[in-house]
Design a protein around this motif. Structure first.
Motif, PDB file in Angstrom:
ATOM      1  N   VAL A 105       0.857  -1.179   0.000  1.00  0.00           N
ATOM      2  CA  VAL A 105       0.000   0.000   0.000  1.00  0.00           C
ATOM      3  C   VAL A 105       0.893   1.229   0.000  1.00  0.00           C
ATOM      4  O   VAL A 105       1.733   1.388   0.898  1.00  0.00           O
ATOM      5  N   PRO A 106       0.748   2.105  -1.005  1.00  0.00           N
ATOM      6  CA  PRO A 106       1.625   3.270  -1.067  1.00  0.00           C
ATOM      7  C   PRO A 106       1.362   4.238   0.088  1.00  0.00           C
ATOM      8  O   PRO A 106       0.226   4.433   0.499  1.00  0.00           O
ATOM      9  N   ASP A 107       2.416   4.824   0.600  1.00  0.00           N
ATOM     10  CA  ASP A 107       2.275   5.838   1.638  1.00  0.00           C
ATOM     11  C   ASP A 107       1.853   7.160   0.996  1.00  0.00           C
ATOM     12  O   ASP A 107       1.859   7.295  -0.229  1.00  0.00           O
ATOM     13  N   GLN A 108       1.504   8.118   1.826  1.00  0.00           N
ATOM     14  CA  GLN A 108       1.010   9.410   1.340  1.00  0.00           C
ATOM     15  C   GLN A 108       2.018  10.102   0.432  1.00  0.00           C
ATOM     16  O   GLN A 108       1.671  10.624  -0.611  1.00  0.00           O
ATOM     17  N   LEU A 109       3.283  10.098   0.824  1.00  0.00           N
ATOM     18  CA  LEU A 109       4.313  10.760   0.026  1.00  0.00           C
ATOM     19  C   LEU A 109       4.435  10.114  -1.356  1.00  0.00           C
ATOM     20  O   LEU A 109       4.543  10.811  -2.363  1.00  0.00           O
ATOM     21  N   SER A 110       4.381   8.793  -1.413  1.00  0.00           N
ATOM     22  CA  SER A 110       4.446   8.095  -2.700  1.00  0.00           C
ATOM     23  C   SER A 110       3.258   8.466  -3.578  1.00  0.00           C
ATOM     24  O   SER A 110       3.401   8.647  -4.795  1.00  0.00           O
ATOM     25  N   LYS A 111       2.092   8.582  -2.978  1.00  0.00           N
ATOM     26  CA  LYS A 111       0.892   8.967  -3.735  1.00  0.00           C
ATOM     27  C   LYS A 111       1.037  10.385  -4.301  1.00  0.00           C
ATOM     28  O   LYS A 111       0.658  10.647  -5.433  1.00  0.00           O
ATOM     29  N   LEU A 145       1.895  13.684  -9.060  1.00  0.00           N
ATOM     30  CA  LEU A 145       2.567  14.811  -9.710  1.00  0.00           C
ATOM     31  C   LEU A 145       3.515  14.388 -10.829  1.00  0.00           C
ATOM     32  O   LEU A 145       4.055  15.244 -11.532  1.00  0.00           O
ATOM     33  N   ALA A 146       3.679  13.089 -11.024  1.00  0.00           N
ATOM     34  CA  ALA A 146       4.554  12.602 -12.097  1.00  0.00           C
ATOM     35  C   ALA A 146       3.957  12.874 -13.473  1.00  0.00           C
ATOM     36  O   ALA A 146       4.681  12.930 -14.466  1.00  0.00           O
ATOM     37  N   ASP A 147       2.658  13.057 -13.544  1.00  0.00           N
ATOM     38  CA  ASP A 147       1.982  13.279 -14.822  1.00  0.00           C
ATOM     39  C   ASP A 147       1.915  14.780 -15.130  1.00  0.00           C
ATOM     40  O   ASP A 147       1.467  15.564 -14.296  1.00  0.00           O
ATOM     41  N   PRO A 148       2.342  15.201 -16.327  1.00  0.00           N
ATOM     42  CA  PRO A 148       2.354  16.632 -16.652  1.00  0.00           C
ATOM     43  C   PRO A 148       0.954  17.264 -16.677  1.00  0.00           C
ATOM     44  O   PRO A 148       0.807  18.428 -16.323  1.00  0.00           O
ATOM     45  N   THR A 149      -0.053  16.512 -17.067  1.00  0.00           N
ATOM     46  CA  THR A 149      -1.413  17.057 -17.068  1.00  0.00           C
ATOM     47  C   THR A 149      -1.850  17.347 -15.638  1.00  0.00           C
ATOM     48  O   THR A 149      -2.426  18.402 -15.353  1.00  0.00           O
ATOM     49  N   ARG A 150      -1.557  16.433 -14.727  1.00  0.00           N
ATOM     50  CA  ARG A 150      -1.937  16.654 -13.326  1.00  0.00           C
ATOM     51  C   ARG A 150      -1.156  17.821 -12.727  1.00  0.00           C
ATOM     52  O   ARG A 150      -1.705  18.608 -11.951  1.00  0.00           O
ATOM     53  N   ARG A 151       0.118  17.962 -13.086  1.00  0.00           N
ATOM     54  CA  ARG A 151       0.886  19.114 -12.605  1.00  0.00           C
ATOM     55  C   ARG A 151       0.265  20.411 -13.118  1.00  0.00           C
ATOM     56  O   ARG A 151       0.182  21.407 -12.392  1.00  0.00           O
ATOM     57  N   ASP A 152      -0.179  20.396 -14.361  1.00  0.00           N
ATOM     58  CA  ASP A 152      -0.822  21.584 -14.929  1.00  0.00           C
ATOM     59  C   ASP A 152      -2.140  21.879 -14.209  1.00  0.00           C
ATOM     60  O   ASP A 152      -2.450  23.036 -13.919  1.00  0.00           O
ATOM     61  N   ALA A 185      -4.449  11.334  -3.649  1.00  0.00           N
ATOM     62  CA  ALA A 185      -3.147  11.723  -3.094  1.00  0.00           C
ATOM     63  C   ALA A 185      -3.287  12.820  -2.044  1.00  0.00           C
ATOM     64  O   ALA A 185      -2.315  13.170  -1.387  1.00  0.00           O
ATOM     65  N   GLY A 186      -4.492  13.365  -1.899  1.00  0.00           N
ATOM     66  CA  GLY A 186      -4.718  14.426  -0.923  1.00  0.00           C
ATOM     67  C   GLY A 186      -4.368  15.811  -1.424  1.00  0.00           C
ATOM     68  O   GLY A 186      -4.323  16.761  -0.645  1.00  0.00           O
ATOM     69  N   LEU A 187      -4.121  15.943  -2.721  1.00  0.00           N
ATOM     70  CA  LEU A 187      -3.734  17.236  -3.283  1.00  0.00           C
ATOM     71  C   LEU A 187      -4.925  18.142  -3.550  1.00  0.00           C
ATOM     72  O   LEU A 187      -4.776  19.373  -3.547  1.00  0.00           O
ATOM     73  N   VAL A 188      -6.076  17.557  -3.844  1.00  0.00           N
ATOM     74  CA  VAL A 188      -7.279  18.349  -4.104  1.00  0.00           C
ATOM     75  C   VAL A 188      -8.462  17.732  -3.368  1.00  0.00           C
ATOM     76  O   VAL A 188      -8.429  16.565  -2.976  1.00  0.00           O
ATOM     77  N   PHE A 225       1.497  19.641   0.369  1.00  0.00           N
ATOM     78  CA  PHE A 225       2.813  19.972  -0.178  1.00  0.00           C
ATOM     79  C   PHE A 225       3.855  20.093   0.925  1.00  0.00           C
ATOM     80  O   PHE A 225       5.042  19.930   0.685  1.00  0.00           O
ATOM     81  N   ASP A 226       3.406  20.379   2.155  1.00  0.00           N
ATOM     82  CA  ASP A 226       4.342  20.450   3.284  1.00  0.00           C
ATOM     83  C   ASP A 226       5.051  19.118   3.485  1.00  0.00           C
ATOM     84  O   ASP A 226       6.232  19.076   3.812  1.00  0.00           O
ATOM     85  N   LEU A 227       4.329  18.017   3.283  1.00  0.00           N
ATOM     86  CA  LEU A 227       4.913  16.678   3.421  1.00  0.00           C
ATOM     87  C   LEU A 227       6.035  16.477   2.400  1.00  0.00           C
ATOM     88  O   LEU A 227       7.139  16.063   2.745  1.00  0.00           O
ATOM     89  N   ALA A 228       5.749  16.800   1.140  1.00  0.00           N
ATOM     90  CA  ALA A 228       6.757  16.641   0.084  1.00  0.00           C
ATOM     91  C   ALA A 228       7.917  17.617   0.289  1.00  0.00           C
ATOM     92  O   ALA A 228       9.083  17.251   0.110  1.00  0.00           O
ATOM     93  N   THR A 229       7.601  18.832   0.687  1.00  0.00           N
ATOM     94  CA  THR A 229       8.640  19.837   0.914  1.00  0.00           C
ATOM     95  C   THR A 229       9.579  19.408   2.036  1.00  0.00           C
ATOM     96  O   THR A 229      10.802  19.549   1.915  1.00  0.00           O
TER      97      THR A 229
END
Length: 122
Positions: free
Chosen positions: A3-9, A14-21, A57-60, A78-82
């Protein structure tokens, strides 16, 4: 199955350019899936799938129950990734500082080193 952790999710989302956009556009303000889909040459359903990945992933998040409920960026995740990135940035910086100290000590012990470097500088 792992099971992926939150950071992995977060990184996977964010690995996909459309999602980053989409994240960049949501940083400007909330929008419906229809509004988010408008600039793309894909279906609303395709963008909705991207939103679902970002949501998992908890981003939106999407508040309310209406079909046209807006999508909202949850910047706190983003605090987690930062924090993760910053930890490794600090470690790399410490290594570079130690390397600088070693090189400075080597130059102090070898006065001709400066002359050799001056002759190779362009």
């Amino acid at each position: 199955m792992l099971v992926p952790d939150q950071l992995s999710k977060v990184f996977a989302a964010l690995a996909d350019p459309t999602r980053r956009d989409l994240v960049a556009r949501l940083a400007v303000g909330d929008a419906t899936v229809g509004q988010l889909a408008a600039p793309y040459d894909v279906s609303v359903q395709a963008v909705s799938k991207h939103i679902k990945v970002l949501q998992d992933a908890g981003l939106v998040r999407r508040d309310g129950t209406s079909h046209r409920r807006p999508v909202h960026l949850d910047a706190e995740v983003f605090d987690l990734a930062t924090a993760w990135i910053e930890r490794y940035r600090r470690r790399a910086e410490e290594r570079y500082q130690r390397l600088d100290a070693v090189l400075a000590a080597m130059n102090e012990n070898d006065p001709e080193a400066d002359e050799r470097h001056e002759g190779t500088a362009s």
